[in-house]
Design an enzyme around this catalytic site. Structure first.
Site, PDB file in Angstrom:
ATOM      1  CD  GLU A 169      24.153  -6.650  66.463  1.00  0.00           C
ATOM      2  OE1 GLU A 169      23.264  -7.452  66.097  1.00  0.00           O
ATOM      3  OE2 GLU A 169      25.082  -6.978  67.222  1.00  0.00           O
TER       4      GLU A 169
ATOM      5  CD  GLU B 278      25.108  -5.536  71.320  1.00  0.00           C
ATOM      6  OE1 GLU B 278      25.037  -6.751  71.064  1.00  0.00           O
ATOM      7  OE2 GLU B 278      24.244  -4.703  70.977  1.00  0.00           O
TER       8      GLU B 278
END
Ligand code: AHR
Length: 497
Positions: free
Chosen positions: A174, A297
């Protein structure tokens, strides 16, 4: 509306990578500490500090790959803090998750030991946000180099003679957010630089994984593929399912209204559109589909259980989560030409966990049971299955009532997974078995709830559990199955001579 489905048992569409059934475990809340690692001196039965009950449960679902140490934690993690004698390891605050003390007792050796026990592939996520190129490069050397080198010597000093095999290595997490708030152009350049030093030593061939987009940030995918596509083996995607549109009020894991049942499933179905659109961009730069898309995820994200640390992301798990898992796997199967791995967030005690623990107690969630029922699809070949079904409507909105997919094993056994998303009505699905030579033997397993939030507790751990499915008829080549409301069904069809 009448349902109708056709299985084309003779039309094979490629392998479903077992890694689609992967997991993610972060130094977050009670996932690693307590959920997996209890320490060698714990009264909880363990082997080398790792819980026996959790290992046994994960082996049962044939966990293929495990991602670690984060998540956001990965870009704050300095791996050298987690090696050497445990009593000497640094104690620090896990600033990102709950402000608790991280004693670094679970580090590289413990993680690799866990993967060995689970017989699964390790997927290690390196630190780009706050780590150096040298630090990442040395971690790879420490893990995988067998010759004479400072890091290989250090590993030996710490008790591990041979190098480990590490196939999957993530270069940041991220990085558009907690991993450094970068713009895609900047990260693409950093990725190119860092991955250069993620070396292949000896026979160890690393899949280099670049940080991909948040949800529908298609520009991120465009820039990464354009600027760095040729330097990567895979690009990631993160997508979480929140019942309500706000991070401050996401909705509860249990005790919710039908509107949240519907919106959760509606949002989970969005995974199909996201994969389709990211894949279309990837196709432009990589028509041969060399670069995999890894959804590392995914899962539901609710408000935390009342009275728990908001930074621990602990939530209950109900039949609604089982439906999310079932329909998401069906979507991954459909896209298995591009989606090579997925990692549910997270394995134990965090978000859409497959296992919950309380001290020495452990329970298996409805999501766990879906992993167990669907494991038959691992490395099987996708079959063409068309489902013409009605819609399930709520408050003027509509989603398909049935989600389905089918595959065939190397031994010729066919599995069809079907989810009835409707929270009220049972659905009868007449399924034409086309392309099957001769007769077929049919069995099935069903997971259903008697309430939208039916779930397991430590006092009632078997409240939601799979049962043998008998509500079907087979006449000629028409197999008619009646799916209870809110259910996940896996049928097994064995061709008979
Ligand atoms: O899974 C919880 C967090 O969600 C991860 O640390 C991060 O990558 C994502 O935002």
């Amino acid at each position: 509306m009448a349902q109708r489905a056709v299985l084309n048992a003779d039309i094979r569409k490629g392998k479903i990578d077992r890694n689609i059934y992967g997991h993610f475990s972060e130094h977050l809340g009670r996932c690693i500490y307590e959920g997996i690692w209890v320490g060698e001196d714990s009264p909880i039965p363990n082997t080398k500090g790792i819980r026996n009950d959790v290992v046994e449960a994960l082996k049962e679902i044939r966990i293929p790959v495990l991602r670690w140490p984060g998540g956001c934690f990965a870009d704050e993690y300095h791996w050298k803090d987690g090696i050497g004698p445990r009593e000497g390891r640094k104690r620090m605050i896990n600033t990102h998750w709950g402000g608790v003390v991280e004693n670094n007792h679970f580090g590289t050796h413990e993680f690799m030991e866990l993967c060995a026990m689970l017989e699964c592939e390790p997927y290690i996520n390196g630190n780009v946000g706050s780590g150096t190129v040298q630090e990442m490069s040395e971690w790879v050397e420490y893990l995988t180099f067998d010759g004479v080198s400072p890091m290989a010597e250090l590993r030996r000093e710490n008790g591990r003679e041979e190098a480990w095999a590490v196939k999957y290595f993530g270069v940041g997490n991220e990085n558009w957010g907690c991993g450094g708030n970068m713009r895609p152009e900047y990260y693409a350049d950093l990725y190119r630089r860092y991955q250069t030093y993620v070396r292949n030593y000896g026979d160890n061939k690393i899949h280099r994984i670049a940080c991909g987009a948040n949800v529908d940030d298609y520009n991120w995918t465009e820039v990464l593929m354009r600027e760095a596509g040729r330097f990567m083996d895979a690009l990631t995607l993160h997508y979480y399912t929140l019942p309500l549109p706000s991070w401050e009020n996401k909705g509860a894991a249990t005790g919710f209204a039908p509107a949240e049942w519907f919106s959760t499933l509606e949002k989970a179905l969005r995974m199909d559109e996201l994969i389709t659109r990211h894949s279309t961009i990837m196709d432009k730069y990589d028509p041969e589909k060399r670069v995999g898309l890894i959804v590392d995820e995914w899962g539901t994200w609710y408000d935390v259980e009342p009275g728990t640390n908001p930074g621990f992301l602990y939530q209950q798990n109900s039949i609604r989560d089982a439906l999310v898992a079932g329909l998401t796997f069906n979507i991954f199967h459909k896209h298995s030409d591009r989606v090579r791995m997925a990692n549910i967030a997270q394995t134990v005690n965090v978000l859409q966990a497959v296992i919950l623990t309380e001290g020495e107690k452990m329970l298996l969630t409805p999501t766990y049971h879906v992993f167990n029922m669907y494991k038959v699809h691992q490395d099987a070949e996708l079959l063409e299955l068309t489902v013409d079904c009605g819609n399930y409507s709520f408050d003027g909105r509509e989603i398909p009532e049935i989600s389905a997919s089918a595959s065939v094993t190397a031994e010729g056994v066919i599995h069809i997974s079907l989810c009835n998303l409707n929270h009220i009505a049972a659905v009868s699905v007449p399924l034409e078995l086309r392309g099957l030579a001769g007769k077929a033997g049919v069995t099935g397993t069903v997971l259903a709830g008697d309430a939208m939030d039916a779930h397991n507790t430590f006092s009632q751990p078997e409240n939601v559990a799979p049962k043998a499915f008998t509500d079907f008829t087979l006449e000629g080549d028409i197999l008619t199955a009646v799916l209870p409301p809110m259910s996940v069904l896996v049928l097994e069809i064995t061709p008979q001579a």
